[in-house]
Scaffold this motif. Sequence first.
Motif, PDB file in Angstrom:
ATOM      1  N   MET A  20       0.826  -1.205   0.000  1.00 16.85           N
ATOM      2  CA  MET A  20       0.000   0.000   0.000  1.00 16.85           C
ATOM      3  C   MET A  20       0.861   1.256   0.000  1.00 16.85           C
ATOM      4  O   MET A  20       1.906   1.305   0.634  1.00 16.85           O
ATOM      5  N   LEU A  21       0.372   2.268  -0.697  1.00 20.53           N
ATOM      6  CA  LEU A  21       0.998   3.586  -0.698  1.00 20.53           C
ATOM      7  C   LEU A  21      -0.034   4.575  -0.192  1.00 20.53           C
ATOM      8  O   LEU A  21      -1.090   4.746  -0.809  1.00 20.53           O
ATOM      9  N   VAL A  22       0.255   5.199   0.939  1.00 16.05           N
ATOM     10  CA  VAL A  22      -0.641   6.223   1.475  1.00 16.05           C
ATOM     11  C   VAL A  22      -0.256   7.555   0.838  1.00 16.05           C
ATOM     12  O   VAL A  22       0.902   7.966   0.875  1.00 16.05           O
ATOM     13  N   VAL A  23      -1.241   8.209   0.236  1.00 16.69           N
ATOM     14  CA  VAL A  23      -1.047   9.519  -0.370  1.00 16.69           C
ATOM     15  C   VAL A  23      -1.755  10.532   0.528  1.00 16.69           C
ATOM     16  O   VAL A  23      -2.982  10.546   0.623  1.00 16.69           O
ATOM     17  N   ASP A  24      -0.963  11.342   1.201  1.00 21.83           N
ATOM     18  CA  ASP A  24      -1.455  12.345   2.146  1.00 21.83           C
ATOM     19  C   ASP A  24      -1.771  13.610   1.354  1.00 21.83           C
ATOM     20  O   ASP A  24      -0.889  14.208   0.742  1.00 21.83           O
ATOM     21  N   VAL A  25      -3.037  14.029   1.377  1.00 27.16           N
ATOM     22  CA  VAL A  25      -3.444  15.196   0.588  1.00 27.16           C
ATOM     23  C   VAL A  25      -3.550  16.472   1.427  1.00 27.16           C
ATOM     24  O   VAL A  25      -4.091  17.473   0.970  1.00 27.16           O
ATOM     25  N   ARG A  26      -2.980  16.437   2.639  1.00 28.28           N
ATOM     26  CA  ARG A  26      -2.935  17.657   3.455  1.00 28.28           C
ATOM     27  C   ARG A  26      -1.893  18.612   2.872  1.00 28.28           C
ATOM     28  O   ARG A  26      -1.077  18.245   2.038  1.00 28.28           O
ATOM     29  N   GLU A  27      -1.923  19.826   3.368  1.00 31.85           N
ATOM     30  CA  GLU A  27      -0.974  20.834   2.895  1.00 31.85           C
ATOM     31  C   GLU A  27       0.432  20.520   3.419  1.00 31.85           C
ATOM     32  O   GLU A  27       0.581  19.857   4.441  1.00 31.85           O
ATOM     33  N   PRO A  28       1.470  20.999   2.708  1.00 33.39           N
ATOM     34  CA  PRO A  28       2.845  20.675   3.097  1.00 33.39           C
ATOM     35  C   PRO A  28       3.184  20.958   4.559  1.00 33.39           C
ATOM     36  O   PRO A  28       3.860  20.156   5.198  1.00 33.39           O
ATOM     37  N   ILE A  60      -3.111   2.445  -3.910  1.00 31.87           N
ATOM     38  CA  ILE A  60      -3.112   3.842  -3.454  1.00 31.87           C
ATOM     39  C   ILE A  60      -4.319   4.088  -2.554  1.00 31.87           C
ATOM     40  O   ILE A  60      -5.458   3.808  -2.932  1.00 31.87           O
ATOM     41  N   VAL A  61      -4.024   4.603  -1.358  1.00 32.45           N
ATOM     42  CA  VAL A  61      -5.062   4.946  -0.394  1.00 32.45           C
ATOM     43  C   VAL A  61      -4.801   6.392   0.049  1.00 32.45           C
ATOM     44  O   VAL A  61      -3.706   6.718   0.489  1.00 32.45           O
ATOM     45  N   PHE A  62      -5.807   7.236  -0.103  1.00 37.26           N
ATOM     46  CA  PHE A  62      -5.674   8.631   0.288  1.00 37.26           C
ATOM     47  C   PHE A  62      -5.893   8.809   1.790  1.00 37.26           C
ATOM     48  O   PHE A  62      -6.688   8.088   2.403  1.00 37.26           O
ATOM     49  N   ALA A  63      -5.182   9.780   2.363  1.00 40.05           N
ATOM     50  CA  ALA A  63      -5.373  10.159   3.762  1.00 40.05           C
ATOM     51  C   ALA A  63      -5.245  11.671   3.862  1.00 40.05           C
ATOM     52  O   ALA A  63      -4.588  12.305   3.038  1.00 40.05           O
ATOM     53  N   CYS A  64      -5.892  12.236   4.877  1.00 34.86           N
ATOM     54  CA  CYS A  64      -5.736  13.671   5.159  1.00 34.86           C
ATOM     55  C   CYS A  64      -5.729  13.827   6.673  1.00 34.86           C
ATOM     56  O   CYS A  64      -5.052  13.059   7.353  1.00 34.86           O
ATOM     57  N   ASN A  65      -6.469  14.771   7.208  1.00 30.33           N
ATOM     58  CA  ASN A  65      -6.495  14.933   8.661  1.00 30.33           C
ATOM     59  C   ASN A  65      -7.690  14.205   9.273  1.00 30.33           C
ATOM     60  O   ASN A  65      -7.553  13.507  10.252  1.00 30.33           O
ATOM     61  N   THR A  66      -8.860  14.385   8.651  1.00 26.76           N
ATOM     62  CA  THR A  66     -10.068  13.768   9.202  1.00 26.76           C
ATOM     63  C   THR A  66     -10.845  12.936   8.189  1.00 26.76           C
ATOM     64  O   THR A  66     -11.879  12.367   8.524  1.00 26.76           O
ATOM     65  N   GLY A  67     -10.397  12.879   6.943  1.00 24.48           N
ATOM     66  CA  GLY A  67     -11.076  12.067   5.943  1.00 24.48           C
ATOM     67  C   GLY A  67     -11.952  12.839   4.970  1.00 24.48           C
ATOM     68  O   GLY A  67     -12.577  12.236   4.099  1.00 24.48           O
ATOM     69  N   GLN A  68     -12.009  14.165   5.082  1.00 28.12           N
ATOM     70  CA  GLN A  68     -12.856  14.949   4.175  1.00 28.12           C
ATOM     71  C   GLN A  68     -12.160  15.312   2.867  1.00 28.12           C
ATOM     72  O   GLN A  68     -12.736  15.162   1.790  1.00 28.12           O
ATOM     73  N   ARG A  69     -10.928  15.764   2.940  1.00 33.80           N
ATOM     74  CA  ARG A  69     -10.201  16.146   1.721  1.00 33.80           C
ATOM     75  C   ARG A  69      -9.938  14.943   0.827  1.00 33.80           C
ATOM     76  O   ARG A  69      -9.845  15.067  -0.393  1.00 33.80           O
ATOM     77  N   THR A  70      -9.863  13.779   1.446  1.00 40.90           N
ATOM     78  CA  THR A  70      -9.624  12.569   0.650  1.00 40.90           C
ATOM     79  C   THR A  70     -10.755  12.333  -0.341  1.00 40.90           C
ATOM     80  O   THR A  70     -10.516  11.849  -1.446  1.00 40.90           O
TER      81      THR A  70
END
Length: 103
Positions: A20-28, A60-70
Amino acid sequence: MQVVDVPVEEVKEGLADGTMLVVDVREPHEYEAGHIPTAINHPLSTFDPRALPVDSGKRIVFACNTGQRTLRAIEAAQAAGLDIKEHYAGSYKEWVSLGLPVE
């Protein structure tokens, strides 16, 4: 839009076995302050689905802070013709609350 919620145990297993590759979509700045180990950063504010490493052979699995931006990332990826529908709904906030390691 198709969305699949991936539970934390499945994320842990996928990271441990390298499938698995986690792709974090939060800001830098959020990513730099702490992220799920081995996660890569593709901020939603500059998100380009064509830049995702879809040929990595990993799920590919997306992650962010709470699951909304994903959800917005999944929508953009699917609109670009990619078959990506998984996200870690608990995301970083749950990961930290469970005391799991961060980088």
